[in-house]
Design a protein around this motif. Sequence first.
Motif, PDB file in Angstrom:
ATOM      1  N   GLU A  30      -4.180   5.186   4.392  1.00  0.00           N
ATOM      2  CA  GLU A  30      -3.172   4.192   3.743  1.00  0.00           C
ATOM      3  C   GLU A  30      -4.265   3.525   2.359  1.00  0.00           C
ATOM      4  OE1 GLU A  30      -2.114   0.974   6.343  1.00  0.00           O
ATOM      5  OE2 GLU A  30      -0.708   2.298   7.392  1.00  0.00           O
ATOM      6  N   PRO A  63      -4.447   0.855  -1.068  1.00  0.00           N
ATOM      7  CA  PRO A  63      -4.041   0.000  -1.805  1.00  0.00           C
ATOM      8  C   PRO A  63      -3.629   0.443  -3.308  1.00  0.00           C
ATOM      9  CG  PRO A  63      -6.627  -0.003  -1.808  1.00  0.00           C
ATOM     10  CD  PRO A  63      -5.975   0.991  -0.776  1.00  0.00           C
ATOM     11  N   HIS A  86       0.676  -1.214   0.045  1.00  0.00           N
ATOM     12  CA  HIS A  86       0.080   0.092  -0.093  1.00  0.00           C
ATOM     13  C   HIS A  86       0.856   1.263   0.125  1.00  0.00           C
ATOM     14  CE1 HIS A  86       0.749  -0.823   4.486  1.00  0.00           C
ATOM     15  NE2 HIS A  86       1.092   0.337   4.224  1.00  0.00           N
TER      16      HIS A  86
END
Length: 241
Positions: free
Chosen positions: A221, A223, A206
């Motif tokens: 955070e 992906p 990530h």
Amino acid sequence: MVSRTLIPVLAAALTLAGCANRMDSQPMPDADLGGASVKDTWQMTTHAPGAPTGLPEPTEHVGTTHAWGEPNIVPAGLEKHPRAVAETDGPYLLDSGDRLRVFVYGQPNLSRLYTVDHAGNIVVPLIGRVKARGATVYRVAGRIRSRLAAEFVRDPQVTVDIFENRPFFILGEVGNAGQYPYVSGMTVTTAVAIAGGFSERASRRHVILSRRINGLMEVIEAPLDYVVKPGDTIEVKERFF
């Protein structure tokens, strides 16, 4: 004569009824059909889903196959990862750095390229500052139209479109960190590719994404399939091992 005609007909009917009763009273023979008997095969075909059998319908389970229907299988990871699509995330809202193309029919001095400044405005001749931050191009066209019609141009025809989106920024463990023009519908993976790809030490799980929303900076955070917006800052971290 009518009675003499009916007697043979009634006798034949009684004979057929007796044969049917004898067939129903005898058990159905079980023939070997690949592990299923004739009786079992008949019950499976007659007691189809939706038929009023008086028994509850079987419950489907993930990865389980029954004698009827398709298994209800959810692809692994579908519920854990966001299905982010830029076109379904609402209309594009303008902000500092966007370049707009304004066209006013019959007014060449007003038809030009404008850049949204740090205050979120564009400066149009005759009418001055027009607020653009947080608005769509259609809202900006309406504001220009109403202010021109109030004092300067009779029934102005105004169109506004985006000539160039504001850039995004990427830093950290990539080939070439820096500022790049935004591409519609891009994801984190696309942004990394534009910046020269991951470095050897980059974490590929990530990234840290910063986005300004309603004047406030939000940090998440994200992906690698997360959708990037203009003005976002992406930081690719170094992996620990």
